[in-house]
Design a protein around this motif. Structure first.
Motif, PDB file in Angstrom:
ATOM      1  N   SER A 137      29.046 109.074  -0.988  1.00 59.73           N
ATOM      2  CA  SER A 137      28.184 109.282  -2.202  1.00 59.73           C
ATOM      3  C   SER A 137      28.291 111.311  -2.340  1.00 59.73           C
ATOM      4  CB  SER A 137      26.856 109.558  -1.960  1.00 59.73           C
ATOM      5  OG  SER A 137      25.881 110.350  -2.406  1.00 59.73           O
ATOM      6  N   ALA A 138      29.081 111.811  -3.341  1.00 57.94           N
ATOM      7  CA  ALA A 138      28.643 112.907  -3.521  1.00 57.94           C
ATOM      8  C   ALA A 138      28.428 113.212  -4.921  1.00 57.94           C
ATOM      9  CB  ALA A 138      30.784 112.862  -3.623  1.00 57.94           C
ATOM     10  N   PRO A 139      27.278 113.494  -4.874  1.00 61.84           N
ATOM     11  CA  PRO A 139      27.147 113.528  -6.615  1.00 61.84           C
ATOM     12  C   PRO A 139      27.123 114.867  -7.019  1.00 61.84           C
ATOM     13  CG  PRO A 139      24.649 113.652  -4.114  1.00 61.84           C
ATOM     14  CD  PRO A 139      26.421 113.187  -3.343  1.00 61.84           C
ATOM     15  N   GLY A 140      27.153 115.091  -8.174  1.00 62.50           N
ATOM     16  CA  GLY A 140      27.236 116.074  -9.535  1.00 62.50           C
ATOM     17  C   GLY A 140      29.208 116.647  -9.159  1.00 62.50           C
ATOM     18  N   ARG A 141      29.680 115.819  -8.271  1.00 63.38           N
ATOM     19  CA  ARG A 141      30.980 115.952  -7.978  1.00 63.38           C
ATOM     20  C   ARG A 141      31.589 115.818  -9.337  1.00 63.38           C
ATOM     21  NH1 ARG A 141      33.223 117.755  -3.324  1.00 63.38           N
ATOM     22  NH2 ARG A 141      34.731 118.839  -4.963  1.00 63.38           N
ATOM     23  N   THR A 142      32.919 116.455  -9.619  1.00 63.86           N
ATOM     24  CA  THR A 142      33.685 116.693 -11.039  1.00 63.86           C
ATOM     25  C   THR A 142      34.969 116.691 -10.289  1.00 63.86           C
ATOM     26  OG1 THR A 142      33.172 118.098 -11.941  1.00 63.86           O
ATOM     27  CG2 THR A 142      31.726 116.614 -12.799  1.00 63.86           C
ATOM     28  N   GLY A 143      36.269 115.709 -10.885  1.00 61.71           N
ATOM     29  CA  GLY A 143      37.875 116.757 -11.184  1.00 61.71           C
ATOM     30  C   GLY A 143      37.755 116.314  -9.865  1.00 61.71           C
ATOM     31  N   ARG A 144      39.236 117.519  -9.639  1.00 59.76           N
ATOM     32  CA  ARG A 144      40.664 116.157  -8.145  1.00 59.76           C
ATOM     33  C   ARG A 144      39.864 116.673  -7.072  1.00 59.76           C
ATOM     34  NH1 ARG A 144      45.831 115.087  -7.258  1.00 59.76           N
ATOM     35  NH2 ARG A 144      45.959 114.746  -9.368  1.00 59.76           N
ATOM     36  N   ALA A 145      39.699 116.056  -6.381  1.00 51.43           N
ATOM     37  CA  ALA A 145      39.600 116.443  -4.907  1.00 51.43           C
ATOM     38  C   ALA A 145      39.819 115.863  -3.459  1.00 51.43           C
ATOM     39  CB  ALA A 145      37.407 115.742  -3.933  1.00 51.43           C
ATOM     40  N   VAL A 146      39.926 115.735  -2.560  1.00 55.43           N
ATOM     41  CA  VAL A 146      40.797 115.488  -1.850  1.00 55.43           C
ATOM     42  C   VAL A 146      39.606 114.490  -0.291  1.00 55.43           C
ATOM     43  CG1 VAL A 146      42.051 115.473   0.352  1.00 55.43           C
ATOM     44  CG2 VAL A 146      43.015 116.097  -1.330  1.00 55.43           C
ATOM     45  N   LEU A 147      39.650 113.354  -0.353  1.00 54.26           N
ATOM     46  CA  LEU A 147      38.839 112.649   0.643  1.00 54.26           C
ATOM     47  C   LEU A 147      39.329 112.731   2.101  1.00 54.26           C
ATOM     48  CD1 LEU A 147      38.072 109.044  -0.921  1.00 54.26           C
ATOM     49  CD2 LEU A 147      36.611 111.646  -1.141  1.00 54.26           C
ATOM     50  N   TYR A 148      39.092 113.107   3.358  1.00 57.06           N
ATOM     51  CA  TYR A 148      39.982 113.000   4.463  1.00 57.06           C
ATOM     52  C   TYR A 148      38.582 111.928   5.028  1.00 57.06           C
ATOM     53  CZ  TYR A 148      42.014 115.365   8.646  1.00 57.06           C
ATOM     54  OH  TYR A 148      42.432 115.318   9.734  1.00 57.06           O
TER      55      TYR A 148
END
Length: 240
Positions: free
Chosen positions: A194-205
């Motif tokens: 759950s990452a509310p409000g997030r947009t765009g590119r990211a890395v999950l670890y």
């Protein structure tokens, strides 16, 4: 690529396909499969066509990884460290999180390289799937996401860049779910992210502490927030 290097890669692939492509469940391990870890994704997309020069333009980060050390992809299920004793930050320096602190020497080092890795589009709440080929079970899984402002195209991942967005408790050996893909012959565990409000590119670890020993697996998965879960991965084209 020079003819000599190409021949060496062919020989390495032939040997490693026998030893890791047809994995003995007793010696297998695992990785994040959806969204895929960097090296699992490269193996999944190109393992049957890893010499295709089209990879250089369609999937350049996988291209550099295959050329740096093809065994990182053939051994997509073996990116782990032992005897961590729960102190992940002490075991893995900043800038080397995707290679688990250059575990295995330089084998996985190319996974730390910033750039336009193929990223799976995901909504802000979704389920990550992690496959355990040997059915070790899990003491826990922890999934983090890079904080707003982190740029995976230009920055190496550090511990200070991460925030926790999902975790599990104990998963017993033999727990989880089966997969239809015959290459995934163990059990799959899930983490609700759950990452509310997030947009765009990211890395999950994702950190997977296996239950059978002090053996911990580390996975970088590239995502783009704001979608419905579709995967924009390229379809490799055949070049004569």
């Amino acid at each position: 690529m020079s003819p000599v290097k190409r021949l060496l890669l062919i020989a390495a692939a032939a040997v490693l396909t026998l030893t890791t492509g047809l994995v003995d469940p007793a010696s297998a391990h695992g990785s994040a499969v959806n969204p895929p870890s960097r090296n699992y994704g490269c193996w999944k997309r190109w393992g049957g066509d890893f010499q295709n020069p089209a990879m250089a333009t369609q999937d350049p980060m996988c291209w550099q990884a295959w050329n740096a050390d093809s065994t990182a992809m053939w051994n997509w299920n073996g990116l782990y460290r032992e005897n961590v004793q729960g102190n992940h930050q002490a075991a893995i320096p900043d800038g080397t999180l995707c290679s688990a602190g250059n575990t295995g020497g330089t084998r996985y080092s190319a996974l730390d390289t910033p750039g336009a890795w193929i990223a799976q589009t995901v909504p802000t709440s979704f389920t990550l799937r992690m496959h355990d080929q040997a059915q070790h079970g899990a003491d826990y899984l922890l999934t983090y996401v890079t904080k707003p402002g982190f740029n995976p195209l230009t920055q190496r991942l550090g511990w200070g860049d991460l925030q926790l967005v999902g975790q599990t408790g104990v998963i017993p050996p033999g727990g989880g779910q089966t997969e239809s893909d015959p290459a995934l012959n163990g059990r799959t565990y899930t983490v609700n992210v759950s990452a509310p409000g997030r947009t765009g590119r990211a890395v999950l670890y994702t950190i997977w502490k296996a239950s059978h020993a002090d053996q911990v697996y580390y996975f970088c998965s590239d995502v783009v927030f704001g979608g419905t879960g579709s995967n924009p991965s390229p379809t490799p084209s055949t070049v004569a």
